[in-house]
Design a protein around this motif. Structure first.
Motif, PDB file in Angstrom:
ATOM      1  N   THR A   1      -8.063 -71.213  21.431  1.00 46.45           N
ATOM      2  CA  THR A   1      -8.562 -70.782  22.723  1.00 46.45           C
ATOM      3  C   THR A   1      -9.215 -69.428  22.562  1.00 46.45           C
ATOM      4  O   THR A   1      -8.969 -68.700  21.609  1.00 46.45           O
ATOM      5  N   ALA A   2     -10.079 -69.075  23.546  1.00 44.63           N
ATOM      6  CA  ALA A   2     -10.805 -67.811  23.451  1.00 44.63           C
ATOM      7  C   ALA A   2      -9.850 -66.627  23.401  1.00 44.63           C
ATOM      8  O   ALA A   2     -10.033 -65.686  22.659  1.00 44.63           O
ATOM      9  N   GLU A   3      -8.763 -66.684  24.225  1.00 41.55           N
ATOM     10  CA  GLU A   3      -7.827 -65.566  24.285  1.00 41.55           C
ATOM     11  C   GLU A   3      -7.133 -65.365  22.945  1.00 41.55           C
ATOM     12  O   GLU A   3      -7.055 -64.253  22.429  1.00 41.55           O
ATOM     13  N   VAL A   4      -6.602 -66.440  22.371  1.00 42.97           N
ATOM     14  CA  VAL A   4      -5.911 -66.345  21.094  1.00 42.97           C
ATOM     15  C   VAL A   4      -6.881 -65.906  20.009  1.00 42.97           C
ATOM     16  O   VAL A   4      -6.584 -65.053  19.180  1.00 42.97           O
ATOM     17  N   SER A   5      -8.068 -66.463  20.010  1.00 43.73           N
ATOM     18  CA  SER A   5      -9.057 -66.139  18.994  1.00 43.73           C
ATOM     19  C   SER A   5      -9.418 -64.660  19.037  1.00 43.73           C
ATOM     20  O   SER A   5      -9.502 -64.015  17.998  1.00 43.73           O
ATOM     21  N   CYS A   6      -9.626 -64.101  20.214  1.00 40.39           N
ATOM     22  CA  CYS A   6      -9.990 -62.698  20.320  1.00 40.39           C
ATOM     23  C   CYS A   6      -8.853 -61.794  19.861  1.00 40.39           C
ATOM     24  O   CYS A   6      -9.082 -60.803  19.167  1.00 40.39           O
TER      25      CYS A   6
ATOM     26  N   ARG B   1     -18.121 -63.737   9.704  1.00 40.93           N
ATOM     27  CA  ARG B   1     -17.476 -65.061   9.729  1.00 40.93           C
ATOM     28  C   ARG B   1     -16.931 -65.377  11.114  1.00 40.93           C
ATOM     29  O   ARG B   1     -17.111 -66.475  11.640  1.00 40.93           O
ATOM     30  N   ARG B   2     -16.263 -64.415  11.729  1.00 45.80           N
ATOM     31  CA  ARG B   2     -15.706 -64.643  13.061  1.00 45.80           C
ATOM     32  C   ARG B   2     -16.803 -64.873  14.099  1.00 45.80           C
ATOM     33  O   ARG B   2     -16.681 -65.713  14.981  1.00 45.80           O
ATOM     34  N   ALA B   3     -17.892 -64.100  14.007  1.00 42.14           N
ATOM     35  CA  ALA B   3     -18.979 -64.258  14.964  1.00 42.14           C
ATOM     36  C   ALA B   3     -19.642 -65.616  14.833  1.00 42.14           C
ATOM     37  O   ALA B   3     -20.013 -66.240  15.835  1.00 42.14           O
ATOM     38  N   VAL B   4     -19.790 -66.101  13.594  1.00 43.06           N
ATOM     39  CA  VAL B   4     -20.426 -67.394  13.370  1.00 43.06           C
ATOM     40  C   VAL B   4     -19.516 -68.538  13.801  1.00 43.06           C
ATOM     41  O   VAL B   4     -19.932 -69.464  14.505  1.00 43.06           O
ATOM     42  N   VAL B   5     -18.258 -68.483  13.402  1.00 40.85           N
ATOM     43  CA  VAL B   5     -17.334 -69.595  13.652  1.00 40.85           C
ATOM     44  C   VAL B   5     -16.897 -69.654  15.107  1.00 40.85           C
ATOM     45  O   VAL B   5     -16.826 -70.728  15.704  1.00 40.85           O
ATOM     46  N   ASN B   6     -16.629 -68.470  15.717  1.00 40.84           N
ATOM     47  CA  ASN B   6     -16.050 -68.451  17.057  1.00 40.84           C
ATOM     48  C   ASN B   6     -16.934 -67.837  18.129  1.00 40.84           C
ATOM     49  O   ASN B   6     -16.552 -67.807  19.292  1.00 40.84           O
ATOM     50  N   GLY B   7     -18.096 -67.297  17.764  1.00 37.33           N
ATOM     51  CA  GLY B   7     -19.000 -66.754  18.762  1.00 37.33           C
ATOM     52  C   GLY B   7     -18.985 -65.237  18.854  1.00 37.33           C
ATOM     53  O   GLY B   7     -18.184 -64.557  18.222  1.00 37.33           O
ATOM     54  N   ARG B   8     -19.899 -64.727  19.684  1.00 36.51           N
ATOM     55  CA  ARG B   8     -20.080 -63.280  19.776  1.00 36.51           C
ATOM     56  C   ARG B   8     -18.846 -62.566  20.306  1.00 36.51           C
ATOM     57  O   ARG B   8     -18.516 -61.470  19.855  1.00 36.51           O
TER      58      ARG B   8
ATOM     59  N   THR C   1     -15.680 -63.248  20.038  1.00 37.24           N
ATOM     60  CA  THR C   1     -14.672 -63.092  19.000  1.00 37.24           C
ATOM     61  C   THR C   1     -15.155 -62.140  17.911  1.00 37.24           C
ATOM     62  O   THR C   1     -14.372 -61.362  17.361  1.00 37.24           O
ATOM     63  N   GLY C   2     -16.457 -62.200  17.609  1.00 31.08           N
ATOM     64  CA  GLY C   2     -17.009 -61.257  16.647  1.00 31.08           C
ATOM     65  C   GLY C   2     -16.857 -59.825  17.112  1.00 31.08           C
ATOM     66  O   GLY C   2     -16.516 -58.923  16.329  1.00 31.08           O
ATOM     67  N   MET C   3     -17.078 -59.573  18.394  1.00 32.30           N
ATOM     68  CA  MET C   3     -16.924 -58.229  18.939  1.00 32.30           C
ATOM     69  C   MET C   3     -15.470 -57.776  18.899  1.00 32.30           C
ATOM     70  O   MET C   3     -15.183 -56.600  18.674  1.00 32.30           O
ATOM     71  N   ALA C   4     -14.546 -58.713  19.126  1.00 29.10           N
ATOM     72  CA  ALA C   4     -13.130 -58.368  19.030  1.00 29.10           C
ATOM     73  C   ALA C   4     -12.787 -57.925  17.610  1.00 29.10           C
ATOM     74  O   ALA C   4     -12.008 -56.988  17.406  1.00 29.10           O
ATOM     75  N   THR C   5     -13.388 -58.581  16.619  1.00 34.35           N
ATOM     76  CA  THR C   5     -13.170 -58.196  15.227  1.00 34.35           C
ATOM     77  C   THR C   5     -13.743 -56.816  14.961  1.00 34.35           C
ATOM     78  O   THR C   5     -13.143 -55.997  14.250  1.00 34.35           O
ATOM     79  N   VAL C   6     -14.930 -56.541  15.512  1.00 37.48           N
ATOM     80  CA  VAL C   6     -15.547 -55.224  15.358  1.00 37.48           C
ATOM     81  C   VAL C   6     -14.658 -54.141  15.967  1.00 37.48           C
ATOM     82  O   VAL C   6     -14.444 -53.083  15.361  1.00 37.48           O
ATOM     83  N   LEU C   7     -14.123 -54.397  17.159  1.00 40.87           N
ATOM     84  CA  LEU C   7     -13.260 -53.404  17.803  1.00 40.87           C
ATOM     85  C   LEU C   7     -12.006 -53.135  16.978  1.00 40.87           C
ATOM     86  O   LEU C   7     -11.560 -51.995  16.855  1.00 40.87           O
TER      87      LEU C   7
END
Length: 207
Positions: A106-111, A28-35, A37-43
């Motif tokens: 923003t990208a920072e907050v999202s990650c 969901r994060r990768a689709v909605v916010n991009g790769r 943010t998706g990687m941040a979720t994976v980490l």
């Protein structure tokens, strides 16, 4: 030791391939916010894996097997987190495209937020703790130092998870241009929200 490592890697890959709450949140994060943010979720998810592995190595997660109260507390808390995230996704899907739609993060907050979501989703699942304390020790060869071997297996477990999720995040990001269209994104939020709520209710209902 080499035979145990190879067997553990194979088993860890099979476990990683089974979809669960972490998979839903990461995709969901990768689709909605991009790769990114998706990687941040994976980490965040892999940090949760390492924490459970450390707890298993130190014997802390054995409390989940010995104490019904400890298990239930984490189970209910984890279920509440999943239901909250699912309800939020459903609410965002309802507001999408409306005049009161939430501003983009923003990208920072999202990650940062995605990292914590990945960590909390993994660490709030008591089944991960029970799995760690019952699964990891089976691969410790006789005569090997138990603590160091369990810690090594925990790192391998996290790396295997990372290798599995990387293609999922890449694929979701690749399709992001299509999936982030307003109508598709709204449907994605609805589906992922409903799945998270269902997984949370299921976790709350299980003993």
């Amino acid at each position: 030791m080499l035979t145990s490592i190879v067997a553990f890697i194979g088993a860890a890959f099979l476990i990683a391939m089974v979809p669960g709450p972490s998979t839903v949140v990461i995709v969901r994060r990768a689709v909605v916010n991009g790769r990114r943010t998706g990687m941040a979720t994976v980490l965040g998810n892999e940090c949760g894996v390492l924490l459970w592995g450390l707890a298993a190595a130190l014997g802390l997660s054995a409390l989940l097997l010995a104490s019904q109260v400890a298990y239930d507390v984490i189970r209910i808390a984890g279920a509440a987190v999943l239901v909250w995230m699912g309800a939020r996704a459903l609410w965002q899907a309802r507001r999408a495209g409306g005049p009161d739609a939430e501003p983009a993060e923003t990208a920072e907050v999202s990650c940062r937020r995605a990292y914590w979501q990945g960590l909390i989703t993994n660490f709030a699942n008591p089944k991960a703790g029970v799995f760690a304390v019952s699964f990891l020790p089976q691969f410790v060869p006789q005569g090997a130092p138990v603590l160091l071997t369990l810690l090594a297996f925990s790192v391998i477990w996290a790396v295997v998870d990372l290798v599995w999720y990387l293609p999922l995040v890449w694929l979701a990001g690749r399709m992001g241009g299509v999936l982030r269209r307003q109508s598709v994104r709204r449907r994605m939020e609805q589906i992922s929200g409903a799945v998270l709520v269902g997984l949370g209710l299921r976790l709350a209902a299980q003993s």
